[in-house]
Write an enzyme that holds these catalytic residues in place. Structure first.
Site, PDB file in Angstrom:
ATOM      1  N   ASN A   1      -8.279   3.824   8.298  1.00 13.81           N
ATOM      2  CA  ASN A   1      -7.843   2.724   9.061  1.00 13.81           C
ATOM      3  C   ASN A   1      -8.149   2.801  10.291  1.00 13.81           C
ATOM      4  O   ASN A   1      -8.116   1.612  11.056  1.00 13.81           O
ATOM      5  CB  ASN A   1      -6.314   2.653   8.575  1.00 13.81           C
TER       6      ASN A   1
ATOM      7  N   CYS B   1       0.782   2.519  13.081  1.00 15.92           N
ATOM      8  CA  CYS B   1       2.067   3.128  12.699  1.00 15.92           C
ATOM      9  C   CYS B   1       2.390   4.397  13.793  1.00 15.92           C
ATOM     10  O   CYS B   1       3.448   4.610  13.850  1.00 15.92           O
ATOM     11  CB  CYS B   1       1.496   3.834  11.482  1.00 15.92           C
TER      12      CYS B   1
ATOM     13  N   GLY C   1       0.810  -1.194  -0.105  1.00 12.75           N
ATOM     14  CA  GLY C   1      -0.011  -0.061   0.042  1.00 12.75           C
ATOM     15  C   GLY C   1       0.751   1.310   0.133  1.00 12.75           C
ATOM     16  O   GLY C   1       0.528   2.196  -0.715  1.00 12.75           O
ATOM     17  N   THR C   2       1.789   1.352   0.802  1.00 20.01           N
ATOM     18  CA  THR C   2       2.613   2.498   1.129  1.00 20.01           C
ATOM     19  C   THR C   2       3.457   3.103  -0.463  1.00 20.01           C
ATOM     20  O   THR C   2       3.388   3.843  -0.863  1.00 20.01           O
ATOM     21  CB  THR C   2       3.851   2.143   2.060  1.00 20.01           C
TER      22      THR C   2
ATOM     23  N   GLN D   1      -7.908  -0.257   3.170  1.00 13.89           N
ATOM     24  CA  GLN D   1      -8.740  -0.890   4.069  1.00 13.89           C
ATOM     25  C   GLN D   1     -10.060  -1.439   3.567  1.00 13.89           C
ATOM     26  O   GLN D   1     -10.725  -2.299   4.383  1.00 13.89           O
ATOM     27  CB  GLN D   1      -9.050   0.247   5.186  1.00 13.89           C
TER      28      GLN D   1
HETATM   29  C1  LIG Z   1      -1.757  -0.393   6.104  1.00 13.50           C
HETATM   30  C2  LIG Z   1      -2.139   0.706   5.138  1.00 13.50           C
HETATM   31  C3  LIG Z   1      -1.361   1.256   4.145  1.00 13.50           C
HETATM   32  C4  LIG Z   1       0.191   0.592   3.806  1.00 13.50           C
HETATM   33  O1  LIG Z   1       0.082  -0.554   3.266  1.00 13.50           O
HETATM   34  P1  LIG Z   1       1.301  -1.399   3.556  1.00 13.50           P
HETATM   35  O2  LIG Z   1       1.021  -2.601   2.362  1.00 13.50           O
HETATM   36  O3  LIG Z   1       1.559  -1.838   4.842  1.00 13.50           O
HETATM   37  O4  LIG Z   1       2.458  -0.539   3.053  1.00 13.50           O
HETATM   38  C5  LIG Z   1      -1.709   2.187   3.586  1.00 13.50           C
HETATM   39  N1  LIG Z   1      -3.052   2.843   3.504  1.00 13.50           N
HETATM   40  C6  LIG Z   1      -3.814   2.414   4.329  1.00 13.50           C
HETATM   41  C7  LIG Z   1      -5.308   3.017   4.709  1.00 13.50           C
HETATM   42  C8  LIG Z   1      -3.485   1.465   5.273  1.00 13.50           C
HETATM   43  O5  LIG Z   1      -4.331   1.036   6.134  1.00 13.50           O
END
Ligand SMILES: *Cc1c(COP(=O)(O)O)cnc(C)c1O
Length: 387
Positions: free
Chosen positions: A149, A323, A69-70, A177
């Site tokens: 999240n 986080c 996600g990041t 999410q």
């Molecule tokens: C967990 C999360 C991310 C990051 O995703 P990763 O795969 O851990 O890098 C980004 N946005 C939201 C809303 C998240 O919950």
């Protein structure tokens, strides 16, 4: 242990694990090679691309695999910022984004871009009138998360997307999410780009995807070989990608049943806690939220201590977000809702998953109740409230 922190990460579904295994041991070929071992890996990757696309109703060639996600958020936001910087330098986002979006916007702010952070209301929802007022000629990107999240609140993405489309502004949403928990249809939501991550939907960590609508162009932020259309070069994480695909397939097959099941547990826990514990509140919108999200607030206590008490009872939960839990500052999301700092510190997030059981509800509620009572007896703050 009762695991109730699925928004931090989820266990890998045994079927997902089984699907991945051969790509570590037997079919280990590099997906860019010509011999059969490599072609096997490539084929598995392309099957996964179809499964990811199917879950969000996109076309397979609109899916780029990433490390999670990041990275998807970074590619989308910086990729558009760099690509369109001659056209404008203004970006619109919200004040309750995940750090992957928030920090990327702050980075761009330090590098010549201007960012507007739309305020979420007390219920955690962005006002589309605020969005319309924030748009200027130089606006090149709107990035607003689908579901939060921490508080699970679902944003009016379809309406936001319609505004963006009318003004011809690229629209990205972080749907990490929501994908796999509620229906996500990229056309219906009017989005140009969408981020998702495998480990939030019973897939492995370290793999995700970015949907980029046909015709939308981003400047690569990583350079190397031409993998993933040059947008995300680097030898593909074949096993991870296979796991992501399988996780998406399972999520799609069971979407409605899982959502209903999990929401029924959620609603019962909320009802019982609010009934049984005085000065307890639910953060975020009462109904417009993810089926698996609970975010409580208990006057006079500290979220961290509550998490530790519940851990001792075998319940995994969180406060703020994973986080920010290492920092001592209260969650920026809860502060954005207008909570006082002391109240923002007293939050408890329970995020449910398909393996949670109805039979656990009373144990969970009793454990929270006991922990809150114990902590309040020790709390000078609580004594003040009671006087
Ligand atoms: C967990 C999360 C991310 C990051 O995703 P990763 O795969 O851990 O890098 C980004 N946005 C939201 C809303 C998240 O919950």
């Amino acid at each position: 242990m009762i695991y109730m922190d699925h928004s931090a990460t989820s266990p890998v579904d045994p079927e997902v694990f089984k699907a991945m295994e051969p790509y570590f041991v037997n079919s280990y070929g590099n997906a860019s090679t010509l011999y059969s071992l490599g072609r096997e890996a490539r084929k598995a990757m392309e099957e996964s691309r179809k499964m990811v696309a199917s879950l969000i109703r996109a076309k397979p060639d609109e899916i780029i695999f990433t490390s999670g996600g990041t990275e998807s958020d970074n590619i989308a936001i910086k990729g558009i910022a760099y690509r369109l910087r001659d056209k404008g330098n203004h970006i619109i986002t919200s004040n309750i984004e995940h750090p992957a979006v928030d920090e990327t916007c702050k980075y761009l702010e330090n590098n010549g871009f201007k960012v507007t952070y739309l305020p979420a209301g007390e219920d955690g929802i962005i006002n589309t009138n605020d969005l319309e007022e924030a748009i200027i000629d130089k606006t090149i990107l709107i990035t607003i998360m689908h579901a939060n999240n921490e508080i699970g609140t679902i944003q009016p993405i379809k309406e936001i997307g319609a505004i963006a489309r009318e003004k011809k502004i690229v629209f990205h949403t972080d749907a990490v999410q929501s994908v796999g928990k509620i229906p996500v249809n990229v056309d219906d939501l009017n989005v140009d780009m969408l981020s998702l991550s495998a480990h939030k939907l019973y897939g492995p960590k370290g793999v995700g995807a970015l949907y980029i609508k046909k015709g939308v162009r981003v400047e690569p932020i990583i350079h190397g070989g031409g993998h993933e259309k040059g947008i995300r070069p680097g030898t593909e994480n074949v096993a991870g990608i296979v796991g992501l695909g399988k996780a998406c397939q399972i999520a799609e097959e069971n979407l409605y049943e899982t959502a209903q099941y999990v929401a029924s547990i959620r609603d019962e826990i909320i009802k019982k806690v609010l009934e049984q514990i005085e000065k307890s509140y639910l953060n975020g919108h009462p109904t417009n939220r993810l089926p698996n999200n609970i975010n409580f607030r208990f006057t006079g206590i500290e979220g961290e201590s509550l998490v530790l008490h519940l851990d001792a009872k075998g319940i995994a939960s969180s406060t703020g977000s994973a986080c920010s839990s290492k920092k001592l500052e209260p969650s920026h999301v809860l502060m954005a809702l207008g909570l006082k700092e002391v109240d923002a510190h007293g939050s408890l997030r329970l995020t449910l998953g398909k393996e949670n059981k109805k039979e656990e509800i009373d144990y969970i509620v009793d454990s929270i109740k006991n922990a809150v009572e114990t902590l309040r007896q020790l709390s000078p703050l609580w004594c003040q409230v009671k006087e």
